[in-house]
Design a protein around this motif. Structure first.
Motif, PDB file in Angstrom:
ATOM      1  N   GLU A   1       4.784   5.957  -9.670  1.00 10.17           N
ATOM      2  CA  GLU A   1       3.648   5.038  -9.783  1.00 10.17           C
ATOM      3  C   GLU A   1       3.679   3.998  -8.664  1.00 10.17           C
ATOM      4  OE1 GLU A   1       2.704   4.896 -14.551  1.00 10.17           O
ATOM      5  OE2 GLU A   1       4.515   3.869 -13.828  1.00 10.17           O
ATOM      6  N   VAL A   2       4.863   3.542  -8.322  1.00 10.56           N
ATOM      7  CA  VAL A   2       4.993   2.614  -7.199  1.00 10.56           C
ATOM      8  C   VAL A   2       4.491   3.256  -5.914  1.00 10.56           C
ATOM      9  CG1 VAL A   2       6.657   1.398  -5.737  1.00 10.56           C
ATOM     10  CG2 VAL A   2       6.898   1.317  -8.227  1.00 10.56           C
ATOM     11  N   ASN A   3       4.904   4.488  -5.672  1.00 15.91           N
ATOM     12  CA  ASN A   3       4.557   5.175  -4.428  1.00 15.91           C
ATOM     13  C   ASN A   3       3.100   5.618  -4.364  1.00 15.91           C
ATOM     14  OD1 ASN A   3       6.975   5.125  -2.894  1.00 15.91           O
ATOM     15  ND2 ASN A   3       7.851   6.692  -4.225  1.00 15.91           N
ATOM     16  N   ASN A   4       2.433   5.703  -5.488  1.00 15.92           N
ATOM     17  CA  ASN A   4       1.040   6.152  -5.502  1.00 15.92           C
ATOM     18  C   ASN A   4       0.049   5.051  -5.126  1.00 15.92           C
ATOM     19  OD1 ASN A   4       1.550   8.808  -6.138  1.00 15.92           O
ATOM     20  ND2 ASN A   4       1.402   8.484  -8.354  1.00 15.92           N
ATOM     21  N   VAL A   5       0.533   3.852  -4.940  1.00 15.06           N
ATOM     22  CA  VAL A   5      -0.350   2.735  -4.610  1.00 15.06           C
ATOM     23  C   VAL A   5      -0.912   2.899  -3.204  1.00 15.06           C
ATOM     24  CG1 VAL A   5      -0.340   0.280  -4.029  1.00 15.06           C
ATOM     25  CG2 VAL A   5       0.641   1.052  -6.178  1.00 15.06           C
ATOM     26  N   VAL A   6      -2.202   2.630  -3.065  1.00 15.79           N
ATOM     27  CA  VAL A   6      -2.865   2.584  -1.766  1.00 15.79           C
ATOM     28  C   VAL A   6      -3.411   1.173  -1.582  1.00 15.79           C
ATOM     29  CG1 VAL A   6      -4.775   3.424  -0.359  1.00 15.79           C
ATOM     30  CG2 VAL A   6      -3.439   5.036  -1.723  1.00 15.79           C
ATOM     31  N   ARG A   7      -3.012   0.512  -0.492  1.00 13.77           N
ATOM     32  CA  ARG A   7      -3.390  -0.881  -0.270  1.00 13.77           C
ATOM     33  C   ARG A   7      -4.385  -1.027   0.881  1.00 13.77           C
ATOM     34  NH1 ARG A   7       0.472  -4.409   1.062  1.00 13.77           N
ATOM     35  NH2 ARG A   7       0.030  -5.996  -0.514  1.00 13.77           N
ATOM     36  N   PHE A   8      -5.102   0.063   1.165  1.00 14.46           N
ATOM     37  CA  PHE A   8      -6.061   0.046   2.272  1.00 14.46           C
ATOM     38  C   PHE A   8      -7.209   0.974   1.909  1.00 14.46           C
ATOM     39  CE2 PHE A   8      -7.423   0.990   6.717  1.00 14.46           C
ATOM     40  CZ  PHE A   8      -7.534  -0.304   7.182  1.00 14.46           C
ATOM     41  N   VAL A   9      -8.390   0.385   1.663  1.00 13.33           N
ATOM     42  CA  VAL A   9      -9.550   1.155   1.229  1.00 13.33           C
ATOM     43  C   VAL A   9     -10.747   0.789   2.093  1.00 13.33           C
ATOM     44  CG1 VAL A   9     -11.101   1.652  -0.689  1.00 13.33           C
ATOM     45  CG2 VAL A   9      -8.662   1.231  -1.134  1.00 13.33           C
TER      46      VAL A   9
ATOM     47  N   SER B   1     -10.292  -1.756   4.805  1.00  6.93           N
ATOM     48  CA  SER B   1     -10.075  -3.130   4.365  1.00  6.93           C
ATOM     49  C   SER B   1      -8.806  -3.216   3.526  1.00  6.93           C
ATOM     50  CB  SER B   1     -11.267  -3.628   3.529  1.00  6.93           C
ATOM     51  OG  SER B   1     -12.452  -3.624   4.286  1.00  6.93           O
ATOM     52  N   HIS B   2      -8.166  -4.400   3.577  1.00  2.08           N
ATOM     53  CA  HIS B   2      -6.991  -4.645   2.752  1.00  2.08           C
ATOM     54  C   HIS B   2      -7.395  -4.624   1.278  1.00  2.08           C
ATOM     55  CE1 HIS B   2      -4.996  -5.716   6.418  1.00  2.08           C
ATOM     56  NE2 HIS B   2      -5.804  -6.733   6.642  1.00  2.08           N
ATOM     57  N   PHE B   3      -6.526  -4.055   0.471  1.00  2.00           N
ATOM     58  CA  PHE B   3      -6.788  -3.978  -0.964  1.00  2.00           C
ATOM     59  C   PHE B   3      -5.477  -4.262  -1.695  1.00  2.00           C
ATOM     60  CE2 PHE B   3      -7.126  -1.501  -4.963  1.00  2.00           C
ATOM     61  CZ  PHE B   3      -8.243  -2.128  -5.501  1.00  2.00           C
ATOM     62  N   SER B   4      -5.435  -5.381  -2.407  1.00  2.00           N
ATOM     63  CA  SER B   4      -4.212  -5.782  -3.090  1.00  2.00           C
ATOM     64  C   SER B   4      -4.074  -5.023  -4.406  1.00  2.00           C
ATOM     65  CB  SER B   4      -4.223  -7.294  -3.347  1.00  2.00           C
ATOM     66  OG  SER B   4      -3.030  -7.682  -3.990  1.00  2.00           O
ATOM     67  N   ASP B   5      -3.079  -4.166  -4.474  1.00  2.00           N
ATOM     68  CA  ASP B   5      -2.854  -3.369  -5.684  1.00  2.00           C
ATOM     69  C   ASP B   5      -1.353  -3.115  -5.803  1.00  2.00           C
ATOM     70  OD1 ASP B   5      -3.220  -1.827  -7.934  1.00  2.00           O
ATOM     71  OD2 ASP B   5      -3.655   0.000  -6.818  1.00  2.00           O
ATOM     72  N   ASP B   6      -0.606  -4.178  -6.056  1.00  2.00           N
ATOM     73  CA  ASP B   6       0.843  -4.080  -6.072  1.00  2.00           C
ATOM     74  C   ASP B   6       1.345  -3.568  -7.415  1.00  2.00           C
ATOM     75  OD1 ASP B   6       0.851  -5.079  -3.529  1.00  2.00           O
ATOM     76  OD2 ASP B   6       1.144  -7.161  -4.160  1.00  2.00           O
ATOM     77  N   VAL B   7       2.191  -2.558  -7.364  1.00  2.00           N
ATOM     78  CA  VAL B   7       2.838  -2.011  -8.545  1.00  2.00           C
ATOM     79  C   VAL B   7       4.343  -2.084  -8.314  1.00  2.00           C
ATOM     80  CG1 VAL B   7       3.203   0.047  -9.945  1.00  2.00           C
ATOM     81  CG2 VAL B   7       0.905  -0.498  -9.102  1.00  2.00           C
TER      82      VAL B   7
END
Length: 588
Positions: free
Chosen positions: A105-113, A116-122
């Motif tokens: 789940e940590v590795n599945n995070v995408v912080r660029f959409v 643009s920067h996208f804050s989605d910290d797990v």
């Protein structure tokens, strides 16, 4: 704006403890600096001083501002010939906590959409231990521990889409510190086939007065994922650890730990609806931090005052840069990034710091793995992603602070003198010597799995890129010189008035020689402008027209009477393809 795809894992090599390569590099550097001075005098006609300071320490201590007198002992442990092993055991946190996640789940995070920067910290929990290739070592962080002592998450923005991830480790207070740091950034540098640029960027900066650097360390990372039931460490390959500017960073470097510190996320030095003081009833911290991330004193009034001053056209910019922004620090920061072709430093990849009892703000650099990128981009077919303006001073023209400063002849001259000064010691010969020395440490790791599998290049291609890095400094230097005489870029805009009535507008392209400028205006229903519906020339910066309803694209190109040209700073991405100088608009 780079869009590359690569991934993560590597092979064991013995830790290198001798410093022979580093000593050899210093000897080569001393020789090449002398040769480069002769070469510089023969090849260039600029009237520059010829004195070269041999000692790094002496040069650093010439920094003029008492506020930024750096404690150079902080770099005593730096050794580009060493590789430190990190052993990280990932664990699931307590049920219902913010770390109750698997490593997957940590590795599945995408912080660029959508660019643009996208804050989605797990986060997950982690046990962080440090050692050598034989395992965690006595006396080092985490030795003998069995319980988690940190949190782990993916770090980076555009790099988060890659399979090989960069990671951030937040040490618990009880865990102690690693080299005075509790926030450990492990960078995979997936967009850098050499894997040495980030460390080179900051190690070279240690020789530059007026601008502080950060500590870096080559790292071999092993991860054991207990959340998937694994009982053994997997080799995650080669990383570069980079010291994160924070209160601890300020204290470690001899600065004011109680001062103001912001990381630029998407900051153009202009007012924004989300930039407000903390006591404003409508203040939204999450919204604020899409522009600036506060890492120091929790009081935004000082940074907002700076923004207001910069945007007040009645204020002399040279009063602002001098009284409120340290002039030597600013010019040196700008000159260094220009020389290193680190173009992604206009609205991000820097920190702003101000001591508590000082009016002045200072730039602290961040992230250099995209420096000297031209040859690698050419090989990967990415050159067209960049606008023609993305070099020298024109790269910074879209930011009001830099534009106001650069419009003044004497300021450009002072910047040129600083670039000339840096180029005496940071030049093709000295940089290539550093590349060759660092690569002897890095190459065994990068050319082993998992890193080589995801490298995206053959051994021969990587060698070609490495062998040309020194010359890229020379190319960047010449590109800067050329930019001093080029037409500066502009911005485009449209306004839909309804019923097919549209106003197209653009800012003036700026010419240092005050020549007349003509604008070539093209409107088409495709971003490549293959079928233009408007194709005309204009001397003004606005035109009205009527168009049928639909989606259109605008491109404005400026040209001066002597033949200089400039495109707009705007850029769009359509179906994964970048179109520099183009914007999209709708007609209703």
């Amino acid at each position: 704006m780079r869009k590359k795809k690569r991934i993560d894992t590597g092979e064991k090599y013995m830790r290198k403890d001798n410093r022979l390569i580093y000593i050899g590099f210093i000897l080569v550097l001393v020789i090449t600096v002398g040769l480069s001075i002769l070469r510089y005098d023969m090849m260039h006609t600029q009237d520059v001083e010829s004195d070269v300071v041999a000692s790094t320490e002496v040069r650093k201590e010439q920094a003029s501002s008492a506020d930024m007198k750096e404690d150079l002992s902080v770099y005593d442990q730096d050794d580009p010939d060493s590789v430190v092993c990190f052993y990280v055991t990932v664990m699931r946190g307590d049920a219902g906590s913010d770390t109750d996640h698997s490593f997957a789940e940590v590795n599945n995070v995408v912080r660029f959409v959508d660019d643009s920067h996208f804050s989605d910290d797990v986060y997950a929990r982690a046990l962080v231990q440090v050692g050598d290739e034989s395992g965690p070592c006595m006396g080092m962080l985490g030795y003998g521990a069995t319980q988690s002592n940190a949190r782990i998450r993916v770090r980076g923005n555009s790099s988060s889409v890659n399979v090989q991830k960069s990671y951030k480790l937040d040490l618990d207070e009880e865990a102690g510190l690693w080299r005075g740091q509790s926030n450990i950034a492990l960078n995979k540098s997936a967009f850098d086939v050499t894997r040495i640029k980030n460390k080179m960027y900051f190690d070279l900066l240690k020789t530059v007065p007026e601008v502080p650097s950060i500590r870096t360390q080559f790292v071999h990372l092993y991860i054991r994922d207990e959340t998937s039931g694994s009982e053994v460490y997997q080799d995650y390959g080669f990383y570069t650890q980079a010291e994160v500017p924070s209160r601890k960073y300020l204290a470690n470097h001899g600065f004011d730990k109680n001062g103001y510190l912001y990381k630029a996320i998407s900051f153009n030095f202009e007012r924004s609806d989300v930039l407000k003081t903390i006591d404003d009833p409508s203040y939204d911290q999450a919204a604020f931090e899409t522009v600036l991330s506060c890492k120091g004193r929790q009081d935004h009034s000082k940074i907002l005052n700076l923004i207001d001053l910069i945007n007040d056209r009645s204020m002399d910019i040279n009063d602002i840069i001098g009284t409120y922004i340290d002039r030597d620090n600013y010019i040196t920061w700008l000159a260094y990034n220009i020389l290193m072709a680190n173009v992604d430093t206009t609205v991000q990849n820097f920190y702003l710091y101000s001591p508590l009892n000082s009016k002045k703000w200072y730039f602290i650099p961040w992230d250099g793995d995209n420096m000297l990128h031209v040859k690698e981009d050419e090989m990967e077919g990415l050159s067209e992603n960049y606008g023609k303006y993305e070099h020298g001073i024109s790269n910074y023209w879209g930011v009001i602070l830099h534009q106001r400063f650069l419009k003044i002849d004497t300021n450009r001259k002072q910047l040129e003198e600083k670039v000339d000064e840096l180029y005496r010691t940071i030049n093709p010969e000295s940089v290539q010597a550093m590349v060759d020395a660092y690569n002897r440490t890095v190459e065994p790791y990068v050319l082993s799995n998992p890193d080589f599998y995801y490298l995206g290049h053959t051994f021969q291609e990587r060698e070609q890129i490495l062998s040309g890095l020194g010359q890229e400094v020379g190319d960047s230097y010449l590109a800067f010189k050329a930019s001093l005489h080029e037409l500066m870029p502009m911005f485009e805009a449209t306004q839909d008035h309804g019923n097919g009535n549209v106003t197209l507008s653009w800012t003036e392209a700026y010419d240092f020689d005050n020549e007349d400028i003509t604008y070539h205006v093209t409107v088409a229903d495709d971003p490549g402008m293959r079928n233009p519906v408007i194709d005309t020339f204009h001397t003004l910066t606005q035109m009205d027209l009527q168009l049928p309803s639909g989606t259109y694209y605008l491109r404005v190109t400026a040209s001066s009477t002597s033949g200089k040209t400039a495109e707009a700073i705007d850029k769009i991405n359509v179906n994964g393809v970048y179109y520099p100088g183009v914007i999209r608009f709708e007609v209703n």
